[in-house]
Design an enzyme around this catalytic site. Structure first.
Site, PDB file in Angstrom:
ATOM      1  N   ILE A   1      -4.907   4.729   8.415  1.00 31.25           N
ATOM      2  CA  ILE A   1      -5.734   5.824   7.897  1.00 31.25           C
ATOM      3  C   ILE A   1      -6.229   6.705   9.041  1.00 31.25           C
ATOM      4  O   ILE A   1      -6.528   7.876   8.828  1.00 31.25           O
ATOM      5  CB  ILE A   1      -6.895   5.323   7.009  1.00 31.25           C
ATOM      6  CG1 ILE A   1      -7.837   4.374   7.759  1.00 31.25           C
ATOM      7  CG2 ILE A   1      -6.351   4.698   5.739  1.00 31.25           C
ATOM      8  CD1 ILE A   1      -9.086   3.981   6.971  1.00 31.25           C
ATOM      9  N   GLU A   2      -6.288   6.166  10.253  1.00 30.83           N
ATOM     10  CA  GLU A   2      -6.639   6.983  11.405  1.00 30.83           C
ATOM     11  C   GLU A   2      -5.634   8.121  11.576  1.00 30.83           C
ATOM     12  O   GLU A   2      -6.013   9.254  11.890  1.00 30.83           O
ATOM     13  CB  GLU A   2      -6.678   6.131  12.687  1.00 30.83           C
ATOM     14  CG  GLU A   2      -7.812   5.125  12.730  1.00 30.83           C
ATOM     15  CD  GLU A   2      -7.514   3.779  12.066  1.00 30.83           C
ATOM     16  OE1 GLU A   2      -8.260   2.830  12.313  1.00 30.83           O
ATOM     17  OE2 GLU A   2      -6.526   3.687  11.289  1.00 30.83           O
TER      18      GLU A   2
ATOM     19  N   GLU B   1       0.832  -1.206   0.000  1.00 34.94           N
ATOM     20  CA  GLU B   1       0.000   0.000   0.000  1.00 34.94           C
ATOM     21  C   GLU B   1       0.867   1.257   0.000  1.00 34.94           C
ATOM     22  O   GLU B   1       0.517   2.260  -0.610  1.00 34.94           O
ATOM     23  CB  GLU B   1      -0.929   0.024   1.220  1.00 34.94           C
ATOM     24  CG  GLU B   1      -2.009  -1.038   1.189  1.00 34.94           C
ATOM     25  CD  GLU B   1      -2.870  -0.991   2.429  1.00 34.94           C
ATOM     26  OE1 GLU B   1      -4.015  -0.521   2.310  1.00 34.94           O
ATOM     27  OE2 GLU B   1      -2.400  -1.417   3.505  1.00 34.94           O
TER      28      GLU B   1
ATOM     29  N   LYS C   1     -11.268   4.308   2.084  1.00 33.23           N
ATOM     30  CA  LYS C   1     -10.437   3.525   1.175  1.00 33.23           C
ATOM     31  C   LYS C   1     -11.416   2.704   0.342  1.00 33.23           C
ATOM     32  O   LYS C   1     -11.949   1.707   0.821  1.00 33.23           O
ATOM     33  CB  LYS C   1      -9.520   2.576   1.949  1.00 33.23           C
ATOM     34  CG  LYS C   1      -8.372   3.227   2.646  1.00 33.23           C
ATOM     35  CD  LYS C   1      -7.660   2.259   3.579  1.00 33.23           C
ATOM     36  CE  LYS C   1      -6.770   1.312   2.855  1.00 33.23           C
ATOM     37  NZ  LYS C   1      -5.874   0.574   3.778  1.00 33.23           N
TER      38      LYS C   1
ATOM     39  N   TYR D   1     -12.103  27.904   0.665  1.00 29.80           N
ATOM     40  CA  TYR D   1     -12.032  26.443   0.759  1.00 29.80           C
ATOM     41  C   TYR D   1     -11.130  25.821  -0.283  1.00 29.80           C
ATOM     42  O   TYR D   1     -10.810  24.645  -0.195  1.00 29.80           O
ATOM     43  CB  TYR D   1     -13.417  25.801   0.753  1.00 29.80           C
ATOM     44  CG  TYR D   1     -14.410  26.380  -0.199  1.00 29.80           C
ATOM     45  CD1 TYR D   1     -14.414  26.046  -1.532  1.00 29.80           C
ATOM     46  CD2 TYR D   1     -15.370  27.286   0.257  1.00 29.80           C
ATOM     47  CE1 TYR D   1     -15.333  26.585  -2.398  1.00 29.80           C
ATOM     48  CE2 TYR D   1     -16.306  27.821  -0.610  1.00 29.80           C
ATOM     49  CZ  TYR D   1     -16.274  27.468  -1.945  1.00 29.80           C
ATOM     50  OH  TYR D   1     -17.187  27.998  -2.803  1.00 29.80           O
TER      51      TYR D   1
END
Length: 121
Positions: free
Chosen positions: A72-73, A21, A99, A53
């Site tokens: 991913i946290e 990954e 994901k 933004y």
């Protein structure tokens, strides 16, 4: 409190627990909710009085593209913290990070997590 939602920010990144990954990468989808007071720009109609933004979208894309976290946290938290640091207007931020093609055998769904962070917490 008012909010701005930025949805469907899609970019390619290299965060993941498995070594492949971090080498091959994968797609990530990010939605951001920003809580801030929009009464001043609501009255003035001036961009200087609100959050631009485009900067937030660029920040999300840059972090996803350049980070190589195992979890991913951690990526979601890094995005939230960076947004809170960049803007004095934003009081709270929520990140939904997905994901879409998680490398899990016999699983065709997506993994999504949601975190909410506030200034000074």
């Amino acid at each position: 409190m008012d909010s701005i939602q930025l949805t469907g920010i899609r970019c390619y990144g290299y965060t993941g627990y498995l070594p492949e990954e971090q080498v091959l990468g994968q797609w990530f989808d990010v939605d951001v909710t920003l809580w801030l007071d929009l009464s001043k720009p609501g009255n003035s109609d001036q961009i200087e009085d609100t959050l631009d933004y485009r900067t937030t979208i660029a920040t999300v894309k840059q972090l996803v593209k350049t980070s190589k976290f195992a979890l991913i946290e951690r990526l979601a938290d890094a995005i939230a913290q960076e947004i809170l640091q960049q803007s004095s207007l934003v009081e709270k931020v929520k990140i939904n990070l997905s994901k879409p093609a998680a490398p899990i055998p016999d699983f065709g769904g997506k993994i999504t997590l949601e975190i909410t962070r506030t200034k000074n917490s």
